[in-house]
Design a protein around this motif. Sequence first.
Motif, PDB file in Angstrom:
ATOM      1  N   TYR A  35       9.759  12.524   3.610  1.00  0.00           N
ATOM      2  CA  TYR A  35       9.674  13.874   3.079  1.00  0.00           C
ATOM      3  C   TYR A  35      11.029  14.487   2.721  1.00  0.00           C
ATOM      4  O   TYR A  35      11.082  15.562   2.148  1.00  0.00           O
ATOM      5  CB  TYR A  35       8.958  14.793   4.080  1.00  0.00           C
ATOM      6  N   CYS A  36      12.110  13.802   3.073  1.00  0.00           N
ATOM      7  CA  CYS A  36      13.419  14.361   2.712  1.00  0.00           C
ATOM      8  C   CYS A  36      14.469  13.265   2.596  1.00  0.00           C
ATOM      9  O   CYS A  36      14.571  12.381   3.457  1.00  0.00           O
ATOM     10  CB  CYS A  36      13.871  15.381   3.768  1.00  0.00           C
ATOM     11  N   VAL A  37      15.236  13.285   1.510  1.00  0.00           N
ATOM     12  CA  VAL A  37      16.467  12.510   1.373  1.00  0.00           C
ATOM     13  C   VAL A  37      17.572  13.501   1.023  1.00  0.00           C
ATOM     14  O   VAL A  37      17.370  14.418   0.228  1.00  0.00           O
ATOM     15  CB  VAL A  37      16.362  11.408   0.290  1.00  0.00           C
ATOM     16  N   ARG A  38      18.730  13.344   1.658  1.00  0.00           N
ATOM     17  CA  ARG A  38      19.809  14.299   1.435  1.00  0.00           C
ATOM     18  C   ARG A  38      21.138  13.589   1.359  1.00  0.00           C
ATOM     19  O   ARG A  38      21.544  12.858   2.265  1.00  0.00           O
ATOM     20  CB  ARG A  38      19.851  15.325   2.570  1.00  0.00           C
ATOM     21  N   ALA A  77      21.088  10.663   3.972  1.00  0.00           N
ATOM     22  CA  ALA A  77      20.187  10.620   5.118  1.00  0.00           C
ATOM     23  C   ALA A  77      18.747  10.729   4.643  1.00  0.00           C
ATOM     24  O   ALA A  77      18.466  11.273   3.570  1.00  0.00           O
ATOM     25  CB  ALA A  77      20.517  11.741   6.098  1.00  0.00           C
ATOM     26  N   SER A  78      17.820  10.220   5.460  1.00  0.00           N
ATOM     27  CA  SER A  78      16.406  10.298   5.116  1.00  0.00           C
ATOM     28  C   SER A  78      15.570  10.482   6.379  1.00  0.00           C
ATOM     29  O   SER A  78      15.971  10.073   7.471  1.00  0.00           O
ATOM     30  CB  SER A  78      15.949   9.029   4.372  1.00  0.00           C
ATOM     31  N   GLY A  79      14.410  11.112   6.207  1.00  0.00           N
ATOM     32  CA  GLY A  79      13.519  11.323   7.340  1.00  0.00           C
ATOM     33  C   GLY A  79      12.117  11.615   6.855  1.00  0.00           C
ATOM     34  O   GLY A  79      11.890  11.937   5.688  1.00  0.00           O
ATOM     35  N   ILE A 136      16.258  18.344   6.045  1.00  0.00           N
ATOM     36  CA  ILE A 136      17.569  17.798   6.398  1.00  0.00           C
ATOM     37  C   ILE A 136      18.628  18.454   5.527  1.00  0.00           C
ATOM     38  O   ILE A 136      18.429  18.614   4.324  1.00  0.00           O
ATOM     39  CB  ILE A 136      17.624  16.268   6.212  1.00  0.00           C
ATOM     40  N   ASP A 137      19.760  18.810   6.124  1.00  0.00           N
ATOM     41  CA  ASP A 137      20.892  19.274   5.326  1.00  0.00           C
ATOM     42  C   ASP A 137      22.182  18.816   5.993  1.00  0.00           C
ATOM     43  O   ASP A 137      22.231  18.606   7.216  1.00  0.00           O
ATOM     44  CB  ASP A 137      20.886  20.792   5.164  1.00  0.00           C
ATOM     45  N   ILE A 138      23.237  18.668   5.179  1.00  0.00           N
ATOM     46  CA  ILE A 138      24.520  18.163   5.651  1.00  0.00           C
ATOM     47  C   ILE A 138      25.625  19.078   5.148  1.00  0.00           C
ATOM     48  O   ILE A 138      25.641  19.470   3.978  1.00  0.00           O
ATOM     49  CB  ILE A 138      24.776  16.720   5.159  1.00  0.00           C
ATOM     50  N   SER A 139      26.568  19.401   6.031  1.00  0.00           N
ATOM     51  CA  SER A 139      27.705  20.233   5.654  1.00  0.00           C
ATOM     52  C   SER A 139      28.871  19.927   6.574  1.00  0.00           C
ATOM     53  O   SER A 139      28.724  19.948   7.805  1.00  0.00           O
ATOM     54  CB  SER A 139      27.348  21.726   5.747  1.00  0.00           C
TER      55      SER A 139
END
Length: 395
Positions: A212-215, A225-227, A258-261
């Motif tokens: 449901y998410c790739v970031r 990332a993926s989940g 998912i988010d990355i910072s």
Amino acid sequence: MDRHSNTGKKLFQRSGFKFKSEVSQLSRTTSQETYLNKILECINKPSIERNEFIRKDLLHYYHKCDGHFIHYDQFEHETRGIYSLSYSMCGKYIIIGFGNGSIKVLNRETWKTKVFHQGSKIDLPINSIKINKLSDCSFFSASENGTVSLGSIEPYSHETFIRGTGNELYTMELDKKAENLLTAGKDAVIRVYDCNTKQLKRELNGHENRIYCVRMNPDNDNFFASGGIDKTLKLWDLRTNKCLLKSEESCLLFGDGIDISNGILAIISWEEPPGQIWDLRKMRKVMDIIPSNRQVQKTGSLCLCCKFFHGYSDDADLLMGGTMGHGSMVIYSIKENAVLHSFVANETIVCIDSRGNEVAFGGKQMGLYIAEFFPNIDSFDYYCDNDDSEDSGSS
């Protein structure tokens, strides 16, 4: 009810609104006034259980923080809800994807919405919209029918980038150089496409159920990332096509969660606890997200989406989260380990984006909400050592 009466002011604060004496840079709207009055009516009805949660357990707002709505739109029932949205690179537009396959564009200068692409009763949702960071007004949109389209607002254009292959797409990601486009969904395969040739470059396997998410890591396009619903968080290296990190005790994802910072990864969960914080430089989990001013929910946190809120700072501290459980968009501080503010929407929130201090979010009941949030707390100091080592997730 008089909005400026003492009683009204108290109710607004209880429902997540706070008054601001200064005039907003963006003009207020009639639709906002109508919506705020509607919220005042709803907040007094004990039958609305999700508001009971807000009233009882999220009242510990930080006095230095201020948030208020500036715009609200209620779209037609035929649109079947808002599934995705994004600010354009130039900031003039908000691009909105709907449950019936429609795409609409909100002009932030006029607050008027126009149809960009017309959907139909048999079309499937636009589950993801990603802007092209090299262009002011172009974007990619992914439909649940497996089709990815490329659009431009100025000048107008809309063309098919990838034709549907039978796989349901739930998520999509575009690197900042607009070279690689990632898609994933029902068949648990991550596909990487060349944006210039539109050709499939590779397929990455490893998840056991729907993704449901790739970031992408914004600091390094080689890593993402993926989940999904297999409760597995994975970190990938596009150069080697290998999975660098696999956590089988992560979060249950049903959305863009998912988010990355700044080397920090946040992932939210449908279950309790509501999420996790990871340090990508050391490839380890730092903490579970368990806000000190929020009670554990027996039914699960029911979180669907999240994104870091930066305002005018790049600190990885404030995290925006959209939920189904209590129908609101909350802003959580990693440093304070607390929910700083909540914007009550009374509907399932499935998509969030922000630009500066402005936040836009939408839900399954066709509501588009735009608010301003002004944090004034100390910057987040990382829990881990800020060394100069080159770890693969953020090098």
